[in-house]
Design a protein around this motif. Structure first.
Motif, mmCIF file in Angstrom:
data_model
loop_
_atom_site.group_PDB
_atom_site.id
_atom_site.type_symbol
_atom_site.label_atom_id
_atom_site.label_comp_id
_atom_site.label_asym_id
_atom_site.label_seq_id
_atom_site.Cartn_x
_atom_site.Cartn_y
_atom_site.Cartn_z
ATOM 1 N N GLY A 142 0.333 -1.357 0.076
ATOM 2 C CA GLY A 142 -0.670 -0.211 -0.544
ATOM 3 C C GLY A 142 0.731 1.217 0.331
ATOM 4 O O GLY A 142 0.356 2.261 0.605
ATOM 5 N N GLY B 256 -0.388 7.819 0.803
ATOM 6 C CA GLY B 256 -0.244 8.090 2.039
ATOM 7 C C GLY B 256 0.713 8.191 2.870
ATOM 8 O O GLY B 256 2.392 8.274 2.771
ATOM 9 N N ILE B 257 0.412 7.243 3.575
ATOM 10 C CA ILE B 257 1.387 6.554 4.766
ATOM 11 C C ILE B 257 2.800 5.466 4.218
ATOM 12 O O ILE B 257 3.578 5.581 4.526
ATOM 13 N N ARG C 209 -2.244 -2.533 -5.658
ATOM 14 C CA ARG C 209 -3.471 -3.334 -6.430
ATOM 15 C C ARG C 209 -2.945 -2.913 -8.010
ATOM 16 O O ARG C 209 -3.065 -3.536 -8.947
ATOM 17 N N CYS D 113 -0.286 -5.560 -6.504
ATOM 18 C CA CYS D 113 -0.088 -6.625 -6.033
ATOM 19 C C CYS D 113 -1.189 -7.018 -5.001
ATOM 20 O O CYS D 113 -1.513 -5.462 -4.423
ATOM 21 N N GLY E 9 -4.149 -1.019 3.466
ATOM 22 C CA GLY E 9 -5.106 -0.954 4.438
ATOM 23 C C GLY E 9 -6.591 -0.098 3.966
ATOM 24 O O GLY E 9 -6.330 0.928 3.186
ATOM 25 N N SER F 132 -4.002 0.257 14.590
ATOM 26 C CA SER F 132 -4.612 1.663 14.346
ATOM 27 C C SER F 132 -4.805 2.114 16.460
ATOM 28 O O SER F 132 -5.377 0.827 16.708
ATOM 29 N N TYR G 160 -12.962 -2.436 11.046
ATOM 30 C CA TYR G 160 -11.873 -1.664 11.141
ATOM 31 C C TYR G 160 -11.313 -2.606 12.212
ATOM 32 O O TYR G 160 -10.346 -2.464 12.603
ATOM 33 N N PRO H 26 -1.132 4.529 14.401
ATOM 34 C CA PRO H 26 -1.718 5.773 14.303
ATOM 35 C C PRO H 26 -2.407 6.447 14.772
ATOM 36 O O PRO H 26 -3.384 5.366 14.658
ATOM 37 N N ILE I 82 -4.063 10.813 10.867
ATOM 38 C CA ILE I 82 -3.451 10.555 10.348
ATOM 39 C C ILE I 82 -3.810 11.455 9.073
ATOM 40 O O ILE I 82 -4.769 11.016 8.565
ATOM 41 N N ASP J 129 -5.322 10.763 2.595
ATOM 42 C CA ASP J 129 -6.833 10.190 1.326
ATOM 43 C C ASP J 129 -7.726 9.989 2.618
ATOM 44 O O ASP J 129 -9.090 9.752 2.466
ATOM 45 N N THR K 134 -8.270 10.331 5.536
ATOM 46 C CA THR K 134 -8.823 11.132 6.345
ATOM 47 C C THR K 134 -9.863 12.281 5.763
ATOM 48 O O THR K 134 -10.414 13.088 7.292
HETATM 49 P P1 NDP Z 1 -4.395 5.398 2.287
HETATM 50 O O1 NDP Z 1 -5.876 4.568 1.150
HETATM 51 O O2 NDP Z 1 -3.683 7.061 1.720
HETATM 52 O O3 NDP Z 1 -3.543 4.331 1.109
HETATM 53 C C1 NDP Z 1 -3.631 2.594 1.554
HETATM 54 C C2 NDP Z 1 -3.057 2.114 0.223
HETATM 55 O O4 NDP Z 1 -3.651 0.776 0.131
HETATM 56 C C3 NDP Z 1 -2.894 2.397 -0.878
HETATM 57 O O5 NDP Z 1 -2.125 2.920 -1.499
HETATM 58 C C4 NDP Z 1 -3.702 1.277 -1.885
HETATM 59 O O6 NDP Z 1 -3.198 1.343 -2.896
HETATM 60 C C5 NDP Z 1 -3.497 0.677 -1.048
HETATM 61 N N1 NDP Z 1 -3.989 -1.024 -1.140
HETATM 62 C C6 NDP Z 1 -5.593 -0.680 -0.916
HETATM 63 N N2 NDP Z 1 -6.079 -2.085 -0.709
HETATM 64 C C7 NDP Z 1 -4.887 -2.582 -1.245
HETATM 65 C C8 NDP Z 1 -4.460 -4.301 -1.407
HETATM 66 N N3 NDP Z 1 -6.128 -4.722 -1.198
HETATM 67 N N4 NDP Z 1 -3.698 -4.965 -1.987
HETATM 68 C C9 NDP Z 1 -2.831 -4.014 -1.877
HETATM 69 N N5 NDP Z 1 -2.734 -2.900 -1.861
HETATM 70 C C10 NDP Z 1 -4.188 -2.327 -1.327
HETATM 71 O O7 NDP Z 1 -4.324 5.227 3.381
HETATM 72 P P2 NDP Z 1 -3.094 6.075 4.597
HETATM 73 O O8 NDP Z 1 -2.747 6.506 3.589
HETATM 74 O O9 NDP Z 1 -3.894 6.413 4.879
HETATM 75 O O10 NDP Z 1 -3.261 4.419 5.043
HETATM 76 C C11 NDP Z 1 -2.324 3.006 5.222
HETATM 77 C C12 NDP Z 1 -2.545 2.643 6.543
HETATM 78 O O11 NDP Z 1 -2.112 3.410 7.691
HETATM 79 C C13 NDP Z 1 -3.597 1.932 6.456
HETATM 80 O O12 NDP Z 1 -3.624 0.207 6.970
HETATM 81 C C14 NDP Z 1 -4.551 2.330 7.619
HETATM 82 O O13 NDP Z 1 -5.651 1.468 8.298
HETATM 83 C C15 NDP Z 1 -3.472 2.891 8.767
HETATM 84 N N6 NDP Z 1 -4.052 3.979 9.339
HETATM 85 C C16 NDP Z 1 -3.818 4.930 8.421
HETATM 86 C C17 NDP Z 1 -4.505 6.629 9.406
HETATM 87 C C18 NDP Z 1 -4.766 7.817 9.023
HETATM 88 O O14 NDP Z 1 -5.672 8.795 10.114
HETATM 89 N N7 NDP Z 1 -4.609 8.070 7.825
HETATM 90 C C19 NDP Z 1 -4.491 5.705 11.090
HETATM 91 C C20 NDP Z 1 -4.652 4.562 11.835
HETATM 92 C C21 NDP Z 1 -3.935 3.334 10.924
HETATM 93 P P3 NDP Z 1 -4.428 0.684 -4.205
HETATM 94 O O15 NDP Z 1 -5.854 1.115 -4.025
HETATM 95 O O16 NDP Z 1 -3.777 1.449 -5.602
HETATM 96 O O17 NDP Z 1 -4.201 -0.722 -4.353
#
Ligand code: NDP
Length: 246
Positions: free
Chosen positions: A12, A16-17, A37, A61, A91, A141, A154, A184, A187, A190, A192
């Motif tokens: 992922g 984002g993160i 993906r 993937c 996630g 989280s 979640y 976290p 944060i 996209d 949040t």
């Molecule tokens: P984003 O929605 O900004 O990014 C999510 C990333 O995950 C994207 O790169 C997306 O790419 C990828 N992804 C989603 N589904 C799949 C899949 N089935 N296989 C492979 N890649 C996948 O999320 P954040 O950066 O905000 O969050 C990152 C992580 O941090 C997550 O696990 C989230 O739960 C956790 N988190 C975030 C917080 C926040 O405040 N933002 C707080 C606490 C935890 P693509 O869609 O192209 O596959």
């Protein structure tokens, strides 16, 4: 150049993160493997990192498919020969109150957030076992610790990651593989950005440090957990939430 010659796989990491974590490792000399993906998008992000003079590669993937994960890791090993550090970051959220929560939204969140961590950890730790070293870091989280209205799916997936990691930490400690979690708070990404301004303002009132977290706040802790400074830390969850859950 703390991670020179090391290969770091971040799921992922197309935004984002995950992207911030990848950039931080790349700046410290690691070869970062971008996973999302969308394959062409993952390759484009890797090309952007390479354009800054760093090492990166990108692969499409879906972490929910064990077969797809195995195939992708095989390709990575063919090219890069090793994986030293794994960051399970992919996630999603599908929020709703339990009474309105669709079965598909329950299944999808558990599939991506929890089964995804199982799939990637299972495949990548095989490589680490052979190398007799490795660092696994998963992004859960604070919601997995406190729970939250409208996020039962979640919260369950993230609490699952914490318990899974404690178990795997015990299983692999004898091989010098540490397994830790970052939890976290809010944060700015996209994910949040979807939260209404009214809810955001309410959350902010409860954050002692009086700001939402930035992706760099999580990336810094990731670098620490992957570094030799954290060699004696395993099975732990580090909360990065500005004091929200004190
Ligand atoms: P984003 O929605 O900004 O990014 C999510 C990333 O995950 C994207 O790169 C997306 O790419 C990828 N992804 C989603 N589904 C799949 C899949 N089935 N296989 C492979 N890649 C996948 O999320 P954040 O950066 O905000 O969050 C990152 C992580 O941090 C997550 O696990 C989230 O739960 C956790 N988190 C975030 C917080 C926040 O405040 N933002 C707080 C606490 C935890 P693509 O869609 O192209 O596959």
């Amino acid at each position: 150049m703390q991670f020179k010659d090391e290969v770091v796989l971040i799921t992922g990491s197309t935004r984002g993160i995950g992207l911030a974590v990848a950039q931080a490792f790349a700046e410290q000399g690691a070869c970062v493997i971008i996973i999302g993906r969308d394959g062409p998008q993952a390759q484009a992000i890797a090309a952007q990192i390479r354009a800054k003079g760093h090492l990166a590669d990108g692969f499409g993937c879906d972490v929910t498919s064990l077969a797809n994960v195995q195939e992708t890791v095989n390709k990575i090993l063919d090219i890069h020969k090793r994986i030293d550090i794994l960051v399970n970051n992919a996630g999603i959220t599908r929020d709703n109150l339990l009474l309105r929560l669709d079965e598909n939204d329950w299944d999808e969140v558990i599939r991506v957030n929890l089964k995804g961590v199982f799939n990637v950890t299972k495949v990548v730790t095989k490589v680490m076992l052979k190398a007799k070293k490795g660092k696994v870091i998963s992004i859960a989280s604070v919601i997995g610790i406190t729970g939250n209205i409208g996020q039962s799916n979640y919260a369950a997936s993230k609490a699952g990651i914490i318990a899974f990691s404690k178990s795997v930490a015990r299983e692999f400690a004898y091989r010098n593989i540490t397994v830790n979690v970052i939890a976290p708070g809010y944060i700015r990404t996209d994910m949040t950005a979807k939260i209404s301004e009214a809810v955001q303002a309410k959350v902010l009132e409860h954050i002692p440090l009086s700001r939402f977290g930035e992706v760099a706040d999580v990336a810094g802790v990731c670098l620490f957990l992957a570094s030799p400074a954290a060699n004696y830390i395993t099975g732990q969850t580090i909360v990065v939430d500005g004091g929200l859950t004190i």
